[in-house]
Design an enzyme around this catalytic site. Structure first.
Site, PDB file in Angstrom:
ATOM      1  N   ARG A  48      -9.391  -4.510  -1.812  1.00 51.61           N
ATOM      2  CA  ARG A  48     -10.769  -4.035  -1.749  1.00 51.61           C
ATOM      3  C   ARG A  48     -10.977  -2.843  -2.685  1.00 51.61           C
ATOM      4  O   ARG A  48     -10.107  -2.488  -3.478  1.00 51.61           O
ATOM      5  CB  ARG A  48     -11.134  -3.669  -0.303  1.00 51.61           C
ATOM      6  N   GLU A  83     -10.483   0.177  -2.865  1.00 48.96           N
ATOM      7  CA  GLU A  83      -9.725   1.328  -2.375  1.00 48.96           C
ATOM      8  C   GLU A  83      -8.403   1.375  -3.130  1.00 48.96           C
ATOM      9  O   GLU A  83      -8.277   2.073  -4.124  1.00 48.96           O
ATOM     10  CB  GLU A  83      -9.516   1.217  -0.859  1.00 48.96           C
ATOM     11  N   TRP A  89      -0.576  12.585   7.667  1.00 49.96           N
ATOM     12  CA  TRP A  89      -0.961  12.173   6.326  1.00 49.96           C
ATOM     13  C   TRP A  89      -0.401  13.183   5.316  1.00 49.96           C
ATOM     14  O   TRP A  89       0.527  12.879   4.571  1.00 49.96           O
ATOM     15  CB  TRP A  89      -2.487  12.066   6.222  1.00 49.96           C
ATOM     16  N   GLU A 110      -4.055  -4.517   8.549  1.00 48.36           N
ATOM     17  CA  GLU A 110      -4.485  -3.132   8.758  1.00 48.36           C
ATOM     18  C   GLU A 110      -4.750  -2.850  10.234  1.00 48.36           C
ATOM     19  O   GLU A 110      -4.437  -1.773  10.737  1.00 48.36           O
ATOM     20  CB  GLU A 110      -5.757  -2.863   7.951  1.00 48.36           C
TER      21      GLU A 110
END
Length: 899
Positions: free
Chosen positions: A479, A481, A540, A756
């Site tokens: 996609r 991204e 993250w 995902e």
């Protein structure tokens, strides 16, 4: 008197001689085999010992390095077991020079030392050696939405050549050729970095591609990640508006003289037949405009225009340290489908990343369109919605030339299905081939067991990694991204390191972590950073600490810790600044991303959502970061910092207990993830941990043995259960095949990669939110780490045995599995564990690499039944439910009674 031995005995003796011989193999320089393009001043040398004997240890080594016949360095004989990353210590290495190095190894069992030889070639050892200038096409239409230019130059070679080396990079992507033949076999070069801060160049030996007389170099430039739109906000030209080339060919002649062919204002440019090429949207080619022979020496370029000199710097360039993107597996269509709308669809049987190459004969002007998707809906219609704004198309206008072979150049797609438009007549599936593209990582690990669906899960994990490790660890490949999300990479890094050799892959990516780190130490959510300034988020941004340490543990490479330590420390200081009274309870957090929600699929188990307090998660990862900093500081002998971090860790755990835990040990979030993280990172007082384990198990039972974890809880779910004696529960979760579970996508929808979301496609075959529904998203594949380390039982000791110098083989039986086998190519050689249950007996076959030791834990309580090749073992230790013994290198076959 002469004695004549029978042939079978001669063969046996020869076989024994071969069996007893020590050899040296897998020589590497900077973790690469026979590398071209090393610019480290003190490159490091490694090798492996190979012997079929048991208990083999290196006792000494000697390294010698030569330039031609000249000896430039020798260690002399060094008494040491060390066989990894011995730094060069001789005179300064010359740029663009070939070196031969030899290692001689002595061991504890063979009188004659073993010898092996390998090579490496340097790149440019100094920045001021760039004679080339940056150039761009100068063509007005050369923009992110415009043409892809050709650039070329001719030059003379007047005398015999000894060697010729190309150094090349670009702002954008390049494909280079010499005399009509491609330079190298890499694609999407120079890859993706934080272009304005960190840019790599590639080195190629092109000696055989030049000839005496007139020669030509040709380069095509694509936008790539440099100026293509990135992320969902349609940002273009993030690093610059104009692509540019830096090219330097160094020719060494046989008579000792040399010459350089460089990019400068003497080059010419023109438009190519590639009308548009972009990462998300794909590529358009008009083959009628293809210029035949444009990169050959006798081509007339008089109508081409002059290039322009660009003013970019060269002092921040470095030679590539990682393996480039290459073509790998290919797939032919397994089916040709027709959708209810009458669309022609090729099913390649595997969700892959790359492109489709096809052969065709058609009319001039005929348009062929390929549309790439991962899934078909329940009616058999291609599902485009999850691509969001990405068009993911390849368009080709045919020239009329028969039997043309066509493929893209500067884009890639994530797909299993391809809708084909524009063909006349019946499609021939044999004309179409899906070509995979990913970084040229060496496969290292294997895993197989008696459950076919778990084996498919293992395949899906590996294909998810292949598809998303294209120079950076992307979240998804299809996609709009395809970004280097730090959270995804962090949770998957140990699994990634088992599947493939990602030491250099992550070493390169971590350079961009440092390059894009904010002045206050914050690490962006994606690397390279295209999202702007951020404040660190737990799980993250922590990738800047967790991944370097994980790579050290798996590969035993201290250099990655040394290179990243300042960045690691800066990030931890950033978090310390955010925390108030040692409590990280402010700022944005992703928390346990995509954990179970009641309304996700209206599942029967959905009694309650599994939403974990965001700051509980953050505090756990704060402690995790500190723990890893303590370990890293110990490795690097930063003793004062160890003491500071140890005191900080105790305060952070105390703050957790005061903020998120009741006196009885109940957490404010009654979720699987809350208890998993608290137990994994030892956040609870030891006296209350068993209560937490009980609550975790009861929670899992309340969901009928389904997991409810998201990105941050899932990697630690099964390891925590196994650690606290709940391995049977861990196996039930692994083998659960209804939503939500690892096996649900496989059993219900034939998944060939990791999704995902747990329900990217729901049980009723409808889709989840198309705004966030990727079918190739490796994060949940982090369970692979548990499969390798627990089911196969292969692990490394950290403190004194990183890189499998001291390993552990400790298989946990369960789940009704009757066999499991795993192997891993450690930096020292192959380690393997293969167990099989037959009735009341277990067979455990292992292999331990030379120059290492492994502690084997036998899964039996019957100590007297343990035998090696039929011989009872002695000196066994009882450790709780386990019986253990340490073994040197070699192959062993153990049997034992387990019931």
């Amino acid at each position: 008197m002469k004695y004549h031995l029978p042939p079978f005995l001669i063969a046996s003796l020869l076989s024994f001689s071969s069996w007893a011989q020590l050899s040296v193999q897998n020589l590497t320089v900077e973790n690469l085999s026979n590398p071209i393009g090393i610019d480290r001043a003190q490159p490091r040398f490694s090798w492996q010992l190979n012997s079929d004997k048991q208990n083999v240890k290196q006792t000494a080594y000697e390294i010698s390095v030569r330039s031609g016949k000249k000896l430039v360095w020798s260690t002399g004989k060094i008494s040491s077991e060390n066989s990894l990353r011995i730094p060069y210590g001789g005179a300064n290495l010359e740029s663009d020079s070939k070196y031969t190095w030899q290692v001689k190894v002595w061991d504890n069992q063979t009188k004659t030392p073993a010898l092996a030889t390998s090579n490496f070639q340097t790149a440019m050892m100094r920045h001021d050696e760039w004679k080339a200038q940056w150039i761009n096409s100068g063509i007005e239409a050369d923009s992110v939405n415009g043409i892809v230019p050709h650039l070329r130059k001719t030059f003379e070679v007047k005398k015999p050549i000894a060697s010729a080396t190309v150094f090349v990079t670009s702002r954008g992507l390049y494909e280079a050729s010499l005399n009509g033949k491609r330079v190298g076999d890499t694609f999407l070069t120079p890859g993706w970095t934080s272009y304005n801060k960190h840019l790599q160049y590639q080195t190629y030996d092109v000696t055989k591609q030049l000839s005496t007389g007139k020669n030509a170099v040709g380069v095509t430039l694509g936008s790539g990640w440099y100026r293509t739109k990135l992320a969902w906000e349609n940002h273009k030209n993030l690093y610059g508006k104009e692509t540019a080339l830096l090219f330097q060919l160094h020719i060494k002649y046989a008579d000792g003289s040399e010459d350089w062919i460089v990019s400068d204002n003497s080059w010419k440019s023109t438009t190519s037949h590639i009308l548009f090429s972009e990462i998300y949207d794909g590529e358009r080619q008009d083959l009628r405009k293809e210029i035949k022979g444009w990169d050959l020496a006798n081509f007339d370029d008089s109508k081409w225009q002059n290039v322009k000199i660009a003013s970019f710097a060269t002092d921040y360039l470095n030679a590539s340290v990682n393996e480039p993107i290459k073509k790998h597996e290919t797939f032919k269509p397994v089916k040709v489908l027709t959708s209810p709308k009458g669309e022609t669809i090729l099913d390649f049987g595997q969700n892959v990343v790359g492109w489709v190459k096809f052969k065709i004969s058609g009319k001039a002007g005929q348009m062929i369109k390929l549309y790439h998707v991962e899934m078909l809906d329940k009616h058999g219609v291609p599902y485009f919605e999850n691509l969001r704004s990405a068009k993911a198309q390849a368009h080709y206008v045919l020239s009329g030339e028969p039997n043309q072979t066509i493929e893209p150049h500067f884009t890639f797609f994530g797909f299993r299905y391809v809708k084909v438009e524009g063909l006349e007549g019946k499609i021939n599936p044999e004309d179409f081939t899906a070509v995979t593209l990913y970084s040229d990582m060496k496969p290292l690990g294997s895993f197989e067991c008696s459950n076919p669906m778990v084996n498919q899960l293992q395949k899906n994990i590996q294909w998810g990694q292949r598809g998303n490790f294209l120079d950076v660890p992307t979240d998804c490949p299809q996609r709009d991204e395809r970004l280097g999300w730090t959270g995804d990479a962090e949770v998957f890094s140990r699994t990634a390191a088992y599947n493939f050799n990602v030491n250099q892959f992550f070493a390169k990516w971590l350079k961009d972590v440092t390059a894009d780190q904010e002045p206050d130490g914050a690490i962006p959510f994606v690397i390279p950073n295209v999202l702007g300034k951020v404040t660190g988020a737990a799980g993250w941004s922590d990738a800047g600490i967790i991944i370097p340490y994980n790579m050290y543990v798996v590969y035993g490479d201290k250099q990655i810790l040394q290179d990243q330590y300042a960045s690691m420390k800066a990030y931890l200081n950033h978090v310390r600044g955010l925390a108030k009274n040692d409590l990280w309870n402010m700022g944005f957090q992703f928390a346990d991303w995509l954990s179970y929600r009641v309304d996700d699929s209206k599942s029967a188990i959905g009694q309650k959502s599994a939403v974990t307090d965001v700051y509980l998660v953050a505090q756990c990862f704060y402690a995790y970061n500190i723990e890893l900093m303590i370990k890293a500081a110990k490795v690097l002998q930063k003793n004062e910092e160890v003491a500071d971090y140890e005191a900080l860790l105790q305060r952070v755990k105390k703050a957790f207990q005061q903020e998120f835990m009741t006196a009885s040990g109940r957490l404010i979030s009654e979720t699987q993830t809350a208890y998993i993280l608290a137990l994994q990172f030892d956040m609870l007082p030891e006296s209350l941990r068993q209560n937490a384990v009980n609550r975790l198990v009861e929670n899992i039972k309340s969901y009928e043995y389904h997991l409810t974890t998201g990105f941050l809880g899932t990697p630690f779910l099964n390891p925590v259960l196994t650690r606290y004696g709940q391995n049977d529960v861990a196996y039930k979760l692994l083998l659960q095949d209804t939503y939500p579970s690892w096996l649900y996508p496989i059993k219900s929808h034939g998944a060939t990669t990791i999704w995902e979301r747990w329900d990217s496609m729901k049980p009723d075959s409808t889709f989840q939110d198309p705004g966030m529904t990727s079918f190739n998203h490796y994060a949940y594949g982090a369970v692979g780490d548990w499969m390798y380390r627990t089911i196969a039982g292969i692990d490394t000791k950290e403190a004194d045995g990183a890189g499998y110098k001291l390993s552990v083989i400790k298989p946990e039986l369960g789940g009704g599995l009757t066999f499991a086998k795993g192997s891993y190519l450690t930096p020292y050689g192959k380690i393997a564990s293969n167990w099989k249950i037959e009735g009341d007996w277990l067979t455990l076959e292992i292999e331990v690499p030379a120059n290492t030791e492994s502690t084997v834990y036998f899964p039996t309580s019957d100590i007297s039944s343990i035998k090696n090749n039929g011989v009872a073992l002695t000196d066994l230790k009882q450790e709780g439910k386990w019986i253990s013994k340490t073994f040197g290198s070699g192959k062993y076959a153990f049997t034992m009674k387990i019931r």
